[in-house]
Design a protein around this motif. Sequence first.
Motif, mmCIF file in Angstrom:
data_model
loop_
_atom_site.group_PDB
_atom_site.id
_atom_site.type_symbol
_atom_site.label_atom_id
_atom_site.label_comp_id
_atom_site.label_asym_id
_atom_site.label_seq_id
_atom_site.Cartn_x
_atom_site.Cartn_y
_atom_site.Cartn_z
ATOM 1 N N ILE A 1 0.824 -1.201 0.000
ATOM 2 C CA ILE A 1 0.000 0.000 0.000
ATOM 3 C C ILE A 1 0.862 1.256 0.000
ATOM 4 C CG2 ILE A 1 -1.872 1.205 1.187
ATOM 5 C CD1 ILE A 1 -2.421 -1.508 2.631
ATOM 6 N N ASN A 2 0.727 2.068 -1.063
ATOM 7 C CA ASN A 2 1.355 3.388 -1.123
ATOM 8 C C ASN A 2 2.861 3.348 -0.849
ATOM 9 O OD1 ASN A 2 -1.126 4.722 -1.610
ATOM 10 N ND2 ASN A 2 -1.587 4.709 0.567
ATOM 11 N N CYS A 3 3.552 2.444 -1.494
ATOM 12 C CA CYS A 3 4.995 2.333 -1.291
ATOM 13 C C CYS A 3 5.742 2.471 -2.609
ATOM 14 C CB CYS A 3 5.366 0.997 -0.650
ATOM 15 S SG CYS A 3 5.038 0.920 1.109
ATOM 16 N N LEU B 1 12.916 2.560 1.017
ATOM 17 C CA LEU B 1 11.490 2.315 0.841
ATOM 18 C C LEU B 1 10.750 3.497 1.455
ATOM 19 C CD1 LEU B 1 9.393 -0.853 1.280
ATOM 20 C CD2 LEU B 1 8.755 1.174 2.578
ATOM 21 N N HIS B 2 9.895 4.144 0.672
ATOM 22 C CA HIS B 2 9.103 5.286 1.135
ATOM 23 C C HIS B 2 7.629 4.907 1.160
ATOM 24 C CE1 HIS B 2 12.275 8.448 0.663
ATOM 25 N NE2 HIS B 2 12.744 7.572 -0.200
ATOM 26 N N GLY C 1 5.165 9.614 6.813
ATOM 27 C CA GLY C 1 6.581 9.965 6.803
ATOM 28 C C GLY C 1 7.485 8.759 6.928
ATOM 29 N N TYR C 2 6.904 7.553 6.940
ATOM 30 C CA TYR C 2 7.714 6.360 7.173
ATOM 31 C C TYR C 2 8.611 6.061 5.979
ATOM 32 C CZ TYR C 2 8.974 1.469 7.980
ATOM 33 O OH TYR C 2 9.666 0.299 8.140
ATOM 34 N N LYS C 3 9.882 5.808 6.274
ATOM 35 C CA LYS C 3 10.810 5.323 5.255
ATOM 36 C C LYS C 3 11.860 4.468 5.949
ATOM 37 C CE LYS C 3 14.010 9.292 5.209
ATOM 38 N NZ LYS C 3 14.677 10.282 4.334
ATOM 39 N N VAL C 4 12.435 3.548 5.207
ATOM 40 C CA VAL C 4 13.447 2.676 5.788
ATOM 41 C C VAL C 4 14.514 2.396 4.738
ATOM 42 C CG1 VAL C 4 12.160 0.572 5.167
ATOM 43 C CG2 VAL C 4 13.847 0.512 7.018
ATOM 44 N N ARG D 1 0.702 -6.239 -6.323
ATOM 45 C CA ARG D 1 1.896 -6.944 -5.851
ATOM 46 C C ARG D 1 3.177 -6.328 -6.400
ATOM 47 N NH1 ARG D 1 -0.839 -11.697 -8.313
ATOM 48 N NH2 ARG D 1 -2.531 -12.278 -6.890
ATOM 49 N N ARG D 2 3.025 -5.337 -7.262
ATOM 50 C CA ARG D 2 4.202 -4.758 -7.910
ATOM 51 C C ARG D 2 4.869 -3.716 -7.020
ATOM 52 N NH1 ARG D 2 5.045 -0.439 -11.751
ATOM 53 N NH2 ARG D 2 2.837 0.106 -11.554
ATOM 54 N N ILE D 3 6.178 -3.807 -6.876
ATOM 55 C CA ILE D 3 6.964 -2.815 -6.150
ATOM 56 C C ILE D 3 7.475 -1.787 -7.156
ATOM 57 C CG2 ILE D 3 8.970 -2.393 -4.691
ATOM 58 C CD1 ILE D 3 6.887 -4.037 -3.304
ATOM 59 N N ILE D 4 7.127 -0.526 -6.954
ATOM 60 C CA ILE D 4 7.565 0.542 -7.859
ATOM 61 C C ILE D 4 8.971 0.979 -7.470
ATOM 62 C CG2 ILE D 4 7.120 2.907 -8.616
ATOM 63 C CD1 ILE D 4 4.162 2.384 -8.080
ATOM 64 N N ILE D 5 9.883 0.924 -8.419
ATOM 65 C CA ILE D 5 11.268 1.322 -8.183
ATOM 66 C C ILE D 5 11.585 2.534 -9.047
ATOM 67 C CG2 ILE D 5 13.694 0.641 -8.311
ATOM 68 C CD1 ILE D 5 12.830 -2.227 -7.890
ATOM 69 N N ARG D 6 12.075 3.587 -8.412
ATOM 70 C CA ARG D 6 12.449 4.816 -9.114
ATOM 71 C C ARG D 6 13.955 4.997 -9.001
ATOM 72 N NH1 ARG D 6 7.156 7.960 -6.761
ATOM 73 N NH2 ARG D 6 5.705 7.072 -8.276
ATOM 74 N N GLU D 7 14.618 5.059 -10.144
ATOM 75 C CA GLU D 7 16.077 5.059 -10.127
ATOM 76 C C GLU D 7 16.700 5.858 -11.268
ATOM 77 O OE1 GLU D 7 17.249 0.965 -10.365
ATOM 78 O OE2 GLU D 7 15.759 0.488 -11.894
ATOM 79 N N LYS D 8 15.940 6.789 -11.847
ATOM 80 C CA LYS D 8 16.465 7.555 -12.973
ATOM 81 C C LYS D 8 17.465 8.624 -12.557
ATOM 82 C CE LYS D 8 12.467 6.942 -16.044
ATOM 83 N NZ LYS D 8 11.365 7.656 -16.766
#
Length: 404
Positions: free
Chosen positions: A4-6, A17-18, A23-26, A75-82
Amino acid sequence: MLIINCVIKRSQDDIWLHHTASGYKVKMNQDALDVLQAMAARRSTAEMTEKEKFIYDKLAAKGIAGEDTGRKEDRRIIIREKSSLASADLEFSGRCNLRCAHCFAALSQKDMSREILEKVFAGIDALEPTTLTINGGEPLLNPLLPEALGLARARRMRVNLMTNATLVTDAAAAMLKESGVALVAVSLDFFEETHDAIRGRGAFKRAVAGIKLLVSRKVPVSITALVQDSTAGQVEEFKNFCLGELGASGIRFSSITPIGGAKDSPGLELSVTKTKELFNKGLIPAPGDAEGVIARFAGGRNFYCKAGVGQCFIAADGQVYACHYFQNLGESMGSLSDKSLETIYREYQGSRAAPVDLDWNKLEKCKACVHFAKCLGGCRGRAKILSGSWYDPDSFSCGMYGVE
């Protein structure tokens, strides 16, 4: 499993992970990310390995993971790395309805236009920051706010809004809730007499009314309070008022930064003795940690705060800065009227600008201080404003550690 919202932000050697709704991140490593992705692909906890179940339980306890919905996209984890850009701050309105005595912002006196806003989000698509901070001035003065929030929500960004809360109506609070704003940060400088002396008559009652409307709509509110010598003894009472009677989810205290209008308001200062006392109690936060120092001397050359690298500040007129202090300095990374945000950002990474190429060995006075391992020299932008040099001590940070 439902995530959810990650989003995951990968930049250089860091993986975070945001949770975009809080405000949670790890911080993670690649092994942990691999386990997270495997966990997310499971249809039930019964299919999970011990490591996957451990991560699931941690996230479920925070409401971030839940039972499988049957939809593959959940189930998909969104990864941002540009890019390494993690946060974009906007001077969404360079206007303000208050005239606060201690304001240090070098406001443009303009609202961000739709043209600039579109260029900002084109840059966000190209650089993939995870957090958008909508700042001012007073952002509620710009009628494009719902549109900006919609653009951010469509990109699954974490949105913070900075406001004085005096213009919050029930309709505005409902709009902020519907838009999924993760946090509204409100400035409230202690009780009515003190707050109004700084911000104008009636400002306290209007701000409190606005806060209560936000809380009633279940919009998370965090309060930032300016501490003076005259109010230092009220810190605990005011904290209880904010967290109890007002229902705020958090509070942080700060002392005046002698920049901009604050330079002409010496009566608002917090003495070194009181600053150190509140800092030692953990009521005034300090930047940095020993790990940051090790990274600096292991070859990292950018500011520890990542100004110009992990964050940037975009003024209403389209000027891009490493952070809001650079607007005070008048040192721009570039203008959106000439180049795209992506081009401005990537060219800046190859420049010799101090934020991306600071010679930490030149912090001679700071390195000789016993507090350096925690202070990291304070804020370099603030040091440049106050002393004229990137390499002199930040007197504001020195005060927190009791250094004259």
